[in-house]
Design a protein around this motif. Structure first.
Motif, PDB file in Angstrom:
ATOM      1  N   HIS A   1       0.657  -1.334   0.243  1.00 43.50           N
ATOM      2  CA  HIS A   1       0.110   0.145   0.010  1.00 43.50           C
ATOM      3  C   HIS A   1       1.186   1.095   0.093  1.00 43.50           C
ATOM      4  CE1 HIS A   1       1.054  -0.228   4.192  1.00 43.50           C
ATOM      5  NE2 HIS A   1       0.653   0.719   4.632  1.00 43.50           N
ATOM      6  N   VAL A   2       2.574   0.992   0.109  1.00 44.08           N
ATOM      7  CA  VAL A   2       2.324   1.945   0.298  1.00 44.08           C
ATOM      8  C   VAL A   2       3.775   2.670  -0.871  1.00 44.08           C
ATOM      9  CG1 VAL A   2       5.494   3.212   1.582  1.00 44.08           C
ATOM     10  CG2 VAL A   2       4.292   1.572   2.576  1.00 44.08           C
ATOM     11  N   GLU A   3       3.211   3.893  -1.424  1.00 48.69           N
ATOM     12  CA  GLU A   3       3.545   4.233  -2.965  1.00 48.69           C
ATOM     13  C   GLU A   3       4.883   6.001  -2.043  1.00 48.69           C
ATOM     14  OE1 GLU A   3       2.295   4.020  -5.301  1.00 48.69           O
ATOM     15  OE2 GLU A   3       0.510   2.905  -4.619  1.00 48.69           O
TER      16      GLU A   3
ATOM     17  N   GLU B   1       4.892   8.813  -2.649  1.00 48.19           N
ATOM     18  CA  GLU B   1       4.698   9.799  -3.010  1.00 48.19           C
ATOM     19  C   GLU B   1       4.784  10.020  -0.938  1.00 48.19           C
ATOM     20  OE1 GLU B   1       3.421   8.984  -5.288  1.00 48.19           O
ATOM     21  OE2 GLU B   1       3.963   9.693  -6.892  1.00 48.19           O
ATOM     22  N   ASP B   2       4.140   8.845  -1.016  1.00 48.56           N
ATOM     23  CA  ASP B   2       3.474   8.684   0.573  1.00 48.56           C
ATOM     24  C   ASP B   2       5.198   9.068   1.650  1.00 48.56           C
ATOM     25  OD1 ASP B   2       0.921   8.005   0.327  1.00 48.56           O
ATOM     26  OD2 ASP B   2       1.760   5.609   0.172  1.00 48.56           O
ATOM     27  N   VAL B   3       6.013   8.154   1.022  1.00 46.81           N
ATOM     28  CA  VAL B   3       7.092   8.739   1.636  1.00 46.81           C
ATOM     29  C   VAL B   3       8.044  10.126   1.118  1.00 46.81           C
ATOM     30  CG1 VAL B   3      10.413   7.641   1.518  1.00 46.81           C
ATOM     31  CG2 VAL B   3       7.822   5.540   1.373  1.00 46.81           C
ATOM     32  N   THR B   4       7.706  10.356  -0.280  1.00 47.13           N
ATOM     33  CA  THR B   4       8.119  12.060  -0.028  1.00 47.13           C
ATOM     34  C   THR B   4       8.172  12.786   0.685  1.00 47.13           C
ATOM     35  OG1 THR B   4       8.407  10.937  -2.278  1.00 47.13           O
ATOM     36  CG2 THR B   4       7.842  13.357  -1.976  1.00 47.13           C
ATOM     37  N   MET B   5       6.233  11.964   1.387  1.00 55.34           N
ATOM     38  CA  MET B   5       4.899  13.211   2.392  1.00 55.34           C
ATOM     39  C   MET B   5       6.059  12.838   4.148  1.00 55.34           C
ATOM     40  SD  MET B   5       1.845  13.285   3.164  1.00 55.34           S
ATOM     41  CE  MET B   5       0.325  13.933   1.593  1.00 55.34           C
ATOM     42  N   ALA B   6       6.861  11.698   3.722  1.00 55.67           N
ATOM     43  CA  ALA B   6       6.498  11.583   5.031  1.00 55.67           C
ATOM     44  C   ALA B   6       7.938  12.394   5.107  1.00 55.67           C
ATOM     45  CB  ALA B   6       7.026  10.094   5.914  1.00 55.67           C
TER      46      ALA B   6
ATOM     47  N   PHE C   1       5.910   6.407  11.405  1.00 55.26           N
ATOM     48  CA  PHE C   1       6.080   5.977   9.574  1.00 55.26           C
ATOM     49  C   PHE C   1       6.362   4.478   9.538  1.00 55.26           C
ATOM     50  CE2 PHE C   1       8.080  10.548   8.811  1.00 55.26           C
ATOM     51  CZ  PHE C   1       6.635  11.116   8.889  1.00 55.26           C
ATOM     52  N   ARG C   2       6.840   4.311  10.739  1.00 58.42           N
ATOM     53  CA  ARG C   2       6.833   2.431  10.169  1.00 58.42           C
ATOM     54  C   ARG C   2       5.660   1.894  10.593  1.00 58.42           C
ATOM     55  NH1 ARG C   2      10.965   3.459  14.595  1.00 58.42           N
ATOM     56  NH2 ARG C   2      13.100   4.083  13.582  1.00 58.42           N
ATOM     57  N   ALA C   3       5.485   2.626  11.674  1.00 64.38           N
ATOM     58  CA  ALA C   3       3.984   1.642  12.028  1.00 64.38           C
ATOM     59  C   ALA C   3       2.808   1.818  10.660  1.00 64.38           C
ATOM     60  CB  ALA C   3       3.237   2.365  12.853  1.00 64.38           C
ATOM     61  N   ALA C   4       3.126   3.135   9.660  1.00 67.92           N
ATOM     62  CA  ALA C   4       2.675   3.366   8.731  1.00 67.92           C
ATOM     63  C   ALA C   4       2.369   2.663   7.528  1.00 67.92           C
ATOM     64  CB  ALA C   4       1.534   4.668   8.217  1.00 67.92           C
ATOM     65  N   PHE C   5       3.854   2.141   7.257  1.00 70.38           N
ATOM     66  CA  PHE C   5       4.674   1.338   5.885  1.00 70.38           C
ATOM     67  C   PHE C   5       4.268  -0.073   6.602  1.00 70.38           C
ATOM     68  CE2 PHE C   5       7.578   5.857   5.497  1.00 70.38           C
ATOM     69  CZ  PHE C   5       5.851   6.239   5.103  1.00 70.38           C
ATOM     70  N   ALA C   6       4.512  -0.391   7.775  1.00 71.09           N
ATOM     71  CA  ALA C   6       4.831  -2.199   7.566  1.00 71.09           C
ATOM     72  C   ALA C   6       3.734  -2.894   6.750  1.00 71.09           C
ATOM     73  CB  ALA C   6       4.568  -2.239   9.149  1.00 71.09           C
ATOM     74  N   PRO C   7       4.014  -3.733   6.401  1.00 69.43           N
ATOM     75  CA  PRO C   7       3.003  -4.960   5.464  1.00 69.43           C
ATOM     76  C   PRO C   7       1.661  -5.635   6.215  1.00 69.43           C
ATOM     77  CG  PRO C   7       5.459  -5.619   5.424  1.00 69.43           C
ATOM     78  CD  PRO C   7       5.476  -4.342   6.662  1.00 69.43           C
ATOM     79  N   ARG C   8       0.680  -4.840   5.678  1.00 73.16           N
ATOM     80  CA  ARG C   8      -0.684  -5.578   6.320  1.00 73.16           C
ATOM     81  C   ARG C   8      -1.014  -7.194   5.811  1.00 73.16           C
ATOM     82  NH1 ARG C   8      -3.202   0.493   4.743  1.00 73.16           N
ATOM     83  NH2 ARG C   8      -2.359   1.150   6.719  1.00 73.16           N
TER      84      ARG C   8
END
Length: 193
Positions: free
Chosen positions: A150-152, A154-159, A186-193
């Motif tokens: 789910h991580v794009e 743009e998500d990491v750039t925004m972070a 960020f780690r929690a948001a980017f973690a595999p689901r």
């Protein structure tokens, strides 16, 4: 017969190397800008950069006609460093965030200037390079299972932008704690689901 020339005059004439000094002067100006704006923020006089670098105002304006040109030069070095440091296959988003924290703490005044001039073509090119390096790291981390699908980019750039901006606004003594809290989010948001 001893020389009658003043020692000061002869040492000054040796210091003025003219065009041969251009590359050294540019490097000195970039290094001085990092220091001056880290200490005094964007309100620090532009002339203080030339003074700290040990060059004349004319040299400053020949290399950098305005604050944005100087900020772009500083961030050009930062982006090049990020590109080099994230190039190895074992580098991760965590490594990228570590580097952003290091750069943000040193270059807080430039973050404000660069984000204010996003439409400036000099700034846009750096943004594109940063986006490309983030895309490579995201793809690598996704392929290795370190982040979720789910991580794009743009998500990491925004972070990274959020992290850098928050660090720039934080009291210097609080920056390590702010960085740690943001990294945990960020780690929690980017973690595999």
């Amino acid at each position: 017969m001893p020389s009658t020339a003043s020692p000061r005059v002869s040492s000054l004439s040796r210091q003025n190397r003219g065009p041969a000094a251009a590359a050294d002067n540019r490097r000195a100006l970039i290094a001085a800008a990092r220091e001056v704006y880290a200490e005094g923020g964007l309100g620090a006089p532009f002339s203080a950069v030339a003074k700290r670098a040990g060059v004349g105002q004319g040299s400053l304006y020949r290399h950098f006609p305005d604050r944005t040109a100087l900020a772009v030069a500083v961030f050009e070095d930062n982006v090049r460093g990020l590109e080099d440091d994230t190039a190895p296959a074992d580098r991760t988003i965590d490594d990228l965030l570590d580097l952003v924290v290091e750069q943000a703490v040193v270059s807080t005044a430039f973050i404000e200037l660069i984000t204010a001039d996003l439409r400036d073509p000099r700034v846009a090119g750096l943004g594109a390079r940063f986006h490309d390096l983030v895309a490579r790291v995201v793809e690598r981390d996704r392929d290795a299972g370190r982040i979720g699908g789910h991580v794009e980019t743009e998500d990491v750039t925004m972070a990274t932008g959020m992290l850098a901006t928050e660090l720039a606004r934080s009291d210097p003594a609080q920056r390590p704690a702010v960085a740690a809290r943001a990294r945990a989010l960020f780690r929690a948001a980017f973690a595999p689901r």
